[in-house]
Design a protein around this motif. Sequence first.
Motif, PDB file in Angstrom:
ATOM      1  N   GLN A  66      31.493  47.142  33.028  1.00  0.00           N
ATOM      2  CA  GLN A  66      32.812  46.550  33.229  1.00  0.00           C
ATOM      3  C   GLN A  66      33.740  46.843  32.049  1.00  0.00           C
ATOM      4  N   LEU A  67      33.204  46.806  30.837  1.00  0.00           N
ATOM      5  CA  LEU A  67      34.011  47.122  29.659  1.00  0.00           C
ATOM      6  C   LEU A  67      34.549  48.546  29.730  1.00  0.00           C
ATOM      7  N   LEU A  68      33.668  49.495  30.000  1.00  0.00           N
ATOM      8  CA  LEU A  68      34.099  50.894  30.089  1.00  0.00           C
ATOM      9  C   LEU A  68      35.064  51.101  31.248  1.00  0.00           C
ATOM     10  N   LYS A  69      34.745  50.527  32.364  1.00  0.00           N
ATOM     11  CA  LYS A  69      35.580  50.681  33.561  1.00  0.00           C
ATOM     12  C   LYS A  69      36.992  50.149  33.313  1.00  0.00           C
ATOM     13  N   ASP A  70      37.077  48.924  32.797  1.00  0.00           N
ATOM     14  CA  ASP A  70      38.391  48.308  32.586  1.00  0.00           C
ATOM     15  C   ASP A  70      39.229  49.093  31.579  1.00  0.00           C
ATOM     16  N   MET A  71      38.613  49.509  30.491  1.00  0.00           N
ATOM     17  CA  MET A  71      39.382  50.188  29.447  1.00  0.00           C
ATOM     18  C   MET A  71      39.787  51.594  29.871  1.00  0.00           C
ATOM     19  N   LEU A  72      38.918  52.293  30.591  1.00  0.00           N
ATOM     20  CA  LEU A  72      39.253  53.645  31.026  1.00  0.00           C
ATOM     21  C   LEU A  72      40.340  53.648  32.098  1.00  0.00           C
ATOM     22  N   LEU A  73      40.300  52.667  32.993  1.00  0.00           N
ATOM     23  CA  LEU A  73      41.291  52.637  34.064  1.00  0.00           C
ATOM     24  C   LEU A  73      42.681  52.247  33.551  1.00  0.00           C
ATOM     25  N   GLU A  74      42.767  51.749  32.335  1.00  0.00           N
ATOM     26  CA  GLU A  74      44.062  51.472  31.720  1.00  0.00           C
ATOM     27  C   GLU A  74      44.664  52.715  31.070  1.00  0.00           C
ATOM     28  N   GLU A  75      43.854  53.774  30.951  1.00  0.00           N
ATOM     29  CA  GLU A  75      44.310  55.015  30.325  1.00  0.00           C
ATOM     30  C   GLU A  75      45.090  55.866  31.319  1.00  0.00           C
ATOM     31  N   ALA A  76      46.317  56.207  30.966  1.00  0.00           N
ATOM     32  CA  ALA A  76      47.147  57.020  31.853  1.00  0.00           C
ATOM     33  C   ALA A  76      46.571  58.414  32.064  1.00  0.00           C
ATOM     34  N   SER A  77      45.730  58.869  31.124  1.00  0.00           N
ATOM     35  CA  SER A  77      45.192  60.230  31.210  1.00  0.00           C
ATOM     36  C   SER A  77      43.976  60.337  32.130  1.00  0.00           C
ATOM     37  N   VAL A  78      43.477  59.209  32.630  1.00  0.00           N
ATOM     38  CA  VAL A  78      42.249  59.201  33.432  1.00  0.00           C
ATOM     39  C   VAL A  78      42.580  59.147  34.921  1.00  0.00           C
ATOM     40  N   ALA A  79      42.207  60.187  35.640  1.00  0.00           N
ATOM     41  CA  ALA A  79      42.466  60.247  37.082  1.00  0.00           C
ATOM     42  C   ALA A  79      41.421  59.489  37.882  1.00  0.00           C
ATOM     43  N   ALA A  80      40.160  59.542  37.424  1.00  0.00           N
ATOM     44  CA  ALA A  80      39.082  58.867  38.146  1.00  0.00           C
ATOM     45  C   ALA A  80      37.890  58.712  37.214  1.00  0.00           C
ATOM     46  N   ILE A  81      37.054  57.730  37.539  1.00  0.00           N
ATOM     47  CA  ILE A  81      35.818  57.538  36.784  1.00  0.00           C
ATOM     48  C   ILE A  81      34.650  57.460  37.758  1.00  0.00           C
ATOM     49  N   ALA A  82      33.470  57.750  37.243  1.00  0.00           N
ATOM     50  CA  ALA A  82      32.235  57.588  38.008  1.00  0.00           C
ATOM     51  C   ALA A  82      31.198  56.992  37.065  1.00  0.00           C
ATOM     52  N   SER A  83      30.438  56.053  37.577  1.00  0.00           N
ATOM     53  CA  SER A  83      29.439  55.371  36.761  1.00  0.00           C
ATOM     54  C   SER A  83      28.128  55.284  37.517  1.00  0.00           C
ATOM     55  N   GLU A  84      27.048  55.285  36.774  1.00  0.00           N
ATOM     56  CA  GLU A  84      25.730  55.095  37.378  1.00  0.00           C
ATOM     57  C   GLU A  84      25.658  53.757  38.112  1.00  0.00           C
ATOM     58  N   GLU A  85      26.461  52.784  37.681  1.00  0.00           N
ATOM     59  CA  GLU A  85      26.411  51.452  38.270  1.00  0.00           C
ATOM     60  C   GLU A  85      27.389  51.258  39.424  1.00  0.00           C
ATOM     61  N   GLU A  86      28.174  52.282  39.756  1.00  0.00           N
ATOM     62  CA  GLU A  86      29.161  52.182  40.839  1.00  0.00           C
ATOM     63  C   GLU A  86      28.719  53.028  42.025  1.00  0.00           C
ATOM     64  N   ASP A  87      28.912  52.508  43.221  1.00  0.00           N
ATOM     65  CA  ASP A  87      28.532  53.242  44.427  1.00  0.00           C
ATOM     66  C   ASP A  87      29.367  54.507  44.608  1.00  0.00           C
ATOM     67  N   HIS A  88      30.653  54.409  44.283  1.00  0.00           N
ATOM     68  CA  HIS A  88      31.589  55.492  44.562  1.00  0.00           C
ATOM     69  C   HIS A  88      32.436  55.785  43.330  1.00  0.00           C
ATOM     70  N   ALA A  89      33.149  56.905  43.380  1.00  0.00           N
ATOM     71  CA  ALA A  89      34.126  57.186  42.337  1.00  0.00           C
ATOM     72  C   ALA A  89      35.228  56.134  42.398  1.00  0.00           C
ATOM     73  N   VAL A  90      35.796  55.809  41.238  1.00  0.00           N
ATOM     74  CA  VAL A  90      36.838  54.784  41.152  1.00  0.00           C
ATOM     75  C   VAL A  90      38.138  55.448  40.735  1.00  0.00           C
ATOM     76  N   ALA A  91      39.201  55.202  41.491  1.00  0.00           N
ATOM     77  CA  ALA A  91      40.489  55.838  41.242  1.00  0.00           C
ATOM     78  C   ALA A  91      41.149  55.296  39.983  1.00  0.00           C
ATOM     79  N   GLY A  92      41.778  56.193  39.243  1.00  0.00           N
ATOM     80  CA  GLY A  92      42.566  55.818  38.082  1.00  0.00           C
ATOM     81  C   GLY A  92      44.023  56.154  38.321  1.00  0.00           C
ATOM     82  N   ASN A  93      44.594  56.994  37.456  1.00  0.00           N
ATOM     83  CA  ASN A  93      45.989  57.394  37.549  1.00  0.00           C
ATOM     84  C   ASN A  93      46.089  58.778  38.200  1.00  0.00           C
ATOM     85  N   ALA A  94      46.832  58.861  39.286  1.00  0.00           N
ATOM     86  CA  ALA A  94      46.946  60.134  40.019  1.00  0.00           C
ATOM     87  C   ALA A  94      47.478  61.263  39.145  1.00  0.00           C
TER      88      ALA A  94
END
Length: 321
Positions: A66-94
């Motif tokens: 959750q820490l990594l997910k929350d902080m990365l999704l606040e980054e304008a440079s991140v389009a998407a993230i994927a984690s071993e703990e997440e079922d699917h890719a998570v959208a960031g900034n297009a």
Amino acid sequence: MQRLIPVLKKDAVETELIMLIRTILAACKEIAFRVSQGELAGVLGSTLDENIQGEVQKKLDVIANQLLKDMLLEEASVAAIASEEEDHAVAGNAKGHYIVAFDPLDGSSNIDVNGQIGTIFTIYRKRDDVPFDSYEQFLQVGESQICAGYVLYGASTLLVMSTGGPTRCYTLDLTHGGFLLTKQQMQVANTRNEFAVNMANYRYWHATVQHYFDQLLYADEQFDKSAMRWNAAMVGDVHRILTRGGVFMYPADRRVGNENGKIRLLYEANPLAMLIENAQGQATTQGQRIMSIMPTNLHQRVPVIIGSPEQVKGFNQTVFE
């Protein structure tokens, strides 16, 4: 000692990527603090849930993710993230230029016994030929990584990272909260008779793999005085290899679900392969270079043997030739 940011600038790392790396490390420093508090922070023990891998999640797995997910999704440079703990890719900034994949806490079984654990991460450039939030963003060969690293939580907190050049090691200085360069260039020894493998799986391995270990343990003089070291955390075993050589092995076996071993290509094998190769080691799967494998899904698994070139070569010759 040099601080992280000046080192990255000397390595000609683009500013936007440096800022992204800083964000990942900010999350890791918070994880390091939670780890150091242990029972005092109420982070030990398991939850009642399983992740996409079918593994029971530890409380610290969930917190780190959750820490990594929350902080990365606040980054304008991140389009998407994927984690071993997440079922699917998570959208960031297009409009973001990067995608990030991570194993928030490798070695979860070691959490409650105060053993080695770590965070593994990898960064790729966003693809322009698929939607920014598609899992297909992550279907890239390991050669396309522009940064890979891990943070090892132990007696000291270490960052081992490569941005395409040497694999460098940094140590977290608790007096000012920054990472300082403590190893300019890590180099894997060409040979060392030290191996890390879960020998409890011997009875499930294929005959050629069993034959290799029969030689290693009982017969072949080339393995004289060999020693087994097993952390039950790939990140810890790989750090030992980067420090003094040897090999880490996780072969395929005959159990349902383990036909391709247990190591995830995206979150573990590729980033650690990049670090090993950039330190003059070798990283293979079924006799092939790990970083040449094109992923087919987010949670794909691969058998691995990585480390000192002579030992990797010997294993592949015995098992696959």
